[in-house]
Design a protein around this motif. Sequence first.
Motif, PDB file in Angstrom:
ATOM      1  N   ALA A   1      42.480  25.220  49.171  1.00 52.48           N
ATOM      2  CA  ALA A   1      42.234  26.400  48.381  1.00 52.48           C
ATOM      3  C   ALA A   1      43.077  25.386  46.419  1.00 52.48           C
ATOM      4  O   ALA A   1      42.168  24.854  45.755  1.00 52.48           O
ATOM      5  CB  ALA A   1      42.739  27.492  48.193  1.00 52.48           C
ATOM      6  N   ARG A   2      43.940  24.721  46.535  1.00 54.84           N
ATOM      7  CA  ARG A   2      44.384  24.052  45.951  1.00 54.84           C
ATOM      8  C   ARG A   2      42.870  22.709  45.407  1.00 54.84           C
ATOM      9  O   ARG A   2      43.164  22.238  44.260  1.00 54.84           O
ATOM     10  CB  ARG A   2      45.470  23.242  45.527  1.00 54.84           C
TER      11      ARG A   2
ATOM     12  N   ASP B   1      46.458  27.789  42.932  1.00 56.99           N
ATOM     13  CA  ASP B   1      47.516  27.218  43.373  1.00 56.99           C
ATOM     14  C   ASP B   1      47.411  27.037  45.256  1.00 56.99           C
ATOM     15  O   ASP B   1      49.247  26.518  45.783  1.00 56.99           O
ATOM     16  CB  ASP B   1      48.803  27.489  42.925  1.00 56.99           C
ATOM     17  N   GLY B   2      46.556  27.678  45.894  1.00 58.86           N
ATOM     18  CA  GLY B   2      47.067  27.705  46.822  1.00 58.86           C
ATOM     19  C   GLY B   2      47.577  28.727  47.829  1.00 58.86           C
ATOM     20  O   GLY B   2      47.637  29.021  49.002  1.00 58.86           O
ATOM     21  N   SER B   3      49.082  29.718  46.795  1.00 62.10           N
ATOM     22  CA  SER B   3      48.679  31.189  47.061  1.00 62.10           C
ATOM     23  C   SER B   3      48.468  32.055  47.696  1.00 62.10           C
ATOM     24  O   SER B   3      47.131  32.248  47.755  1.00 62.10           O
ATOM     25  CB  SER B   3      49.934  31.410  45.941  1.00 62.10           C
ATOM     26  N   ILE B   4      48.666  33.018  48.239  1.00 60.86           N
ATOM     27  CA  ILE B   4      47.583  33.872  48.779  1.00 60.86           C
ATOM     28  C   ILE B   4      48.320  35.146  47.874  1.00 60.86           C
ATOM     29  O   ILE B   4      48.661  35.655  47.135  1.00 60.86           O
ATOM     30  CB  ILE B   4      48.092  34.593  50.299  1.00 60.86           C
TER      31      ILE B   4
ATOM     32  N   HIS C   1      43.215  32.967  47.910  1.00 62.84           N
ATOM     33  CA  HIS C   1      44.513  31.885  48.013  1.00 62.84           C
ATOM     34  C   HIS C   1      43.714  31.874  46.488  1.00 62.84           C
ATOM     35  O   HIS C   1      42.336  30.968  45.555  1.00 62.84           O
ATOM     36  CB  HIS C   1      43.492  30.659  48.659  1.00 62.84           C
ATOM     37  N   ASN C   2      44.894  32.106  45.864  1.00 64.33           N
ATOM     38  CA  ASN C   2      44.571  31.285  43.935  1.00 64.33           C
ATOM     39  C   ASN C   2      44.339  30.010  43.765  1.00 64.33           C
ATOM     40  O   ASN C   2      45.587  28.981  45.153  1.00 64.33           O
ATOM     41  CB  ASN C   2      46.611  31.807  43.676  1.00 64.33           C
TER      42      ASN C   2
ATOM     43  N   ASP D   1      44.762  24.020  56.846  1.00 73.00           N
ATOM     44  CA  ASP D   1      45.274  23.814  55.929  1.00 73.00           C
ATOM     45  C   ASP D   1      44.535  24.724  54.984  1.00 73.00           C
ATOM     46  O   ASP D   1      44.346  24.216  53.811  1.00 73.00           O
ATOM     47  CB  ASP D   1      46.230  22.951  55.195  1.00 73.00           C
TER      48      ASP D   1
ATOM     49  N   GLY E   1      49.739  32.680  40.128  1.00 76.09           N
ATOM     50  CA  GLY E   1      49.077  31.538  40.782  1.00 76.09           C
ATOM     51  C   GLY E   1      47.777  30.460  40.079  1.00 76.09           C
ATOM     52  O   GLY E   1      47.286  29.998  40.628  1.00 76.09           O
TER      53      GLY E   1
ATOM     54  N   ALA F   1      45.324  26.728  52.390  1.00 74.73           N
ATOM     55  CA  ALA F   1      46.262  26.628  50.518  1.00 74.73           C
ATOM     56  C   ALA F   1      45.429  25.208  50.114  1.00 74.73           C
ATOM     57  O   ALA F   1      45.040  24.875  49.008  1.00 74.73           O
ATOM     58  CB  ALA F   1      48.378  26.321  50.254  1.00 74.73           C
ATOM     59  N   ASP F   2      46.118  24.743  50.953  1.00 75.38           N
ATOM     60  CA  ASP F   2      45.849  22.911  50.665  1.00 75.38           C
ATOM     61  C   ASP F   2      44.052  22.317  50.586  1.00 75.38           C
ATOM     62  O   ASP F   2      43.798  22.197  49.108  1.00 75.38           O
ATOM     63  CB  ASP F   2      45.975  21.688  51.488  1.00 75.38           C
TER      64      ASP F   2
END
Length: 263
Positions: free
Chosen positions: A30-31, A63-66, A60-61, A25, A201, A27-28
């Motif tokens: 990255a967060r 906040d997890g977004s691309i 990935h920002n 994961d 993001g 996104a997770d």
Amino acid sequence: MHFWKAHAYGNDFLYAAFADVVSNDLADLARHMCARTTGVGADGLILFETRRGGARMRLHNADGSIAEVSGNGVRGLGAILAQEQNAATGTTFVIDTDAGAKRLELVSRDDKGRPVFRAAMGQPERVARQDVALGDETLPLVTLWMGNPQAVWLVDALDTREMLRVGAALQHHPAFPDAVNLELARVVSPTEVEILIYERGVGPTSSSGTGSCAAAVAAAAFGGAERRLDVLAPGGRQRVEWRDDGVYLTGWAEVICDGTWLA
């Protein structure tokens, strides 16, 4: 998982090789890694693989977004490649991003030994004035694509509270279905623009490479500025040239540290 941390003018990123990723994961991951108090802390996580003459990356920002691309993030990766390869002045790297290939030239090292890169950021697209309704007010924005969505508000004076208010509101505005990077920009002179940045993001950032490029294009197209100018963000000054063959961004980046992330 081994990682590096690098920044350009305070706009900081974590970097790890795709082959070393320890999570399914992303996104997770990255967060958690980018969290300022419970993680390493950064504006984004960049995963990459080296290639002959450069690398491929995915951002990935926080906040997890691309995100399609980051001008400062690309140069941070260039700084890692230059360090790992002991690159000499004149070396070029091609970084493949979701917004296309970006060519970096190592033009010099500054007085602190940091590599200074000139990055070919491509052509600005869909440059236009756009009146955007926000509550009871209408904002006269310059919108464009600089490898990612940008909105520039040309103002007479910079106001951090306005940047935070408008930047947050535009992330969920119907005019920007994929959210947007906002720059408040003040034309100081024909060769200098000051900016404040709210990054999609992430939130407020001290610098932005694509944001600096977007502000320069907006200032030249609609603010009376020249097409070769300095853009001054809270984190420092970068050089932007809007030429017939595209926009070029020049500035330093540096590797801060490397370490191990314990999953």
